[in-house]
Design an enzyme around this catalytic site. Structure first.
Site, PDB file in Angstrom:
ATOM      1  N   GLY A   1       0.821  -1.223   0.044  1.00  0.00           N
ATOM      2  CA  GLY A   1       0.175   0.036  -0.100  1.00  0.00           C
ATOM      3  C   GLY A   1       0.902   1.384  -0.040  1.00  0.00           C
ATOM      4  O   GLY A   1       1.931   1.087   0.449  1.00  0.00           O
ATOM      5  N   CYS A   2       0.357   2.282  -0.308  1.00  0.00           N
ATOM      6  CA  CYS A   2       1.059   3.587  -0.501  1.00  0.00           C
ATOM      7  C   CYS A   2       1.274   4.102   0.722  1.00  0.00           C
ATOM      8  O   CYS A   2       2.684   4.438   1.257  1.00  0.00           O
ATOM      9  CB  CYS A   2       0.222   4.707  -1.256  1.00  0.00           C
ATOM     10  SG  CYS A   2      -1.399   5.185  -0.481  1.00  0.00           S
TER      11      CYS A   2
END
Length: 312
Positions: free
Chosen positions: A114-115
């Site tokens: 995920g970012c």
């Protein structure tokens, strides 16, 4: 050799940016479905199983369904950009700087980080692994992102409501990134995560504040910076900045795409307080750029081919 690639969810933000990065690559043949067939299960199943590598740019449930459509006896490998499989058994966590490029290259099932976790893990995981930070510390993560990471509904809202200057969310303290952060940093406790959104399309700052003086033993901000610099030495993607003082870190509302990751360690005069900060493009190293980096590795191609990286 030409590799057949099917981007399932190619019309979404992440899928479009992956396609942009691959547009001029002769090593890849993109399998495409027209608009009438994009959501047709039979057409998707056929494309998924025809591909050498399928890249899933889908909501979590749809990503799980896509994986079920793939014939396990076939040759299709998978990069999943959703959060559906980031802590699942049998999936390789697609952060080559942390787990090793060879593991990604050899994997059949790769889950893109995920970012927000990309920033957090890049800062914390190497330091916990080295014993410089404790695994049982109650870590706090403060982060701000451009609104593109929220998907089509948030993008639409931010455009239609230009008076929104700041949006904090996940106030139930149950964000879906929490298991990923804890598992891949090998922490004993979940992190306390405070994400927010600002009216910039892309870009992200992830911060982990640390009271080093309250931890057992002696730790100094400079030691953490040095350890990170050594860990990422030679990386073309991750940059660890030195101790040169800066007065501020910025996100631009019109920032260009970037697939790099910048890390900073700031300490007070005594070094017993520190702010560990990661700056990245939530659509670059936080999503599309990471998928292309993993794709390159899985296809035996130069790891940074077609990535948008800062010039040194």
């Amino acid at each position: 050799m030409t590799h057949k690639i099917f981007i399932d969810g190619a019309a979404g933000t992440t899928g479009l940016e992956i396609a942009d990065r691959l547009a001029e690559r002769s090593e890849f043949e993109l399998l495409r479905l027209d608009d009438a067939k994009r959501k047709d299960p039979a057409a998707r199943r056929e494309a998924l199983n025809e591909a050498d590598i399928a890249i899933l740019c889908l909501p979590d449930d749809a990503a799980r369904e896509a994986v079920e459509m793939i014939d396990t006896s076939g040759g299709t490998r998978v990069i999943d950009a959703s959060s559906a499989h980031r802590t699942s058994e049998g999936w390789c966590y697609g952060f080559p700087e942390l787990i090793g490029s060879e593991r990604v290259a050899d994997a059949r099932r790769v889950s893109n980080p995920g970012c927000y976790p990309t920033g957090f893990l890049a800062l914390i995981a190497p330091l916990v692994r080295a014993g410089l930070l404790p695994a049982d510390w109650p870590y706090t993560v403060n982060a701000v992102s451009g609104y593109s990471g929220g998907g089509s509904m948030l993008i639409k809202r931010m455009i239609e409501e230009p008076n929104i200057a700041f949006r904090t969310y996940a106030l139930d303290l149950a964000h879906k990134h929490l298991p990923e952060m804890q598992a891949h940093a090998e922490l004993e406790h979940p992190v306390l995560f405070a994400p927010s959104v600002v009216p910039a399309y892309r870009g992200m700052i992830v911060e982990v504040p640390l009271h080093l003086g309250a931890m057992d033993g002696e730790r100094h901000a400079d030691d953490l910076r040095t350890a990170l610099a050594e860990f990422y030495a030679g990386s073309d993607v991750v940059t660890v900045h030195d101790a040169t003082p800066v007065s501020e870190l910025l996100l631009d509302t019109d920032a260009a795409p970037s697939d790099g990751l910048e890390l900073f360690v700031f300490g007070n005069e005594g070094g017993w307080n520190a702010r560990l900060i990661a700056r990245l493009d939530n659509l670059g190293k936080g999503a599309s750029g990471a998928a292309v980096q993993n794709l390159n590795l899985m296809c035996g191609l130069p790891e940074t081919a077609s990535l948008v990286l800062p010039k040194n």
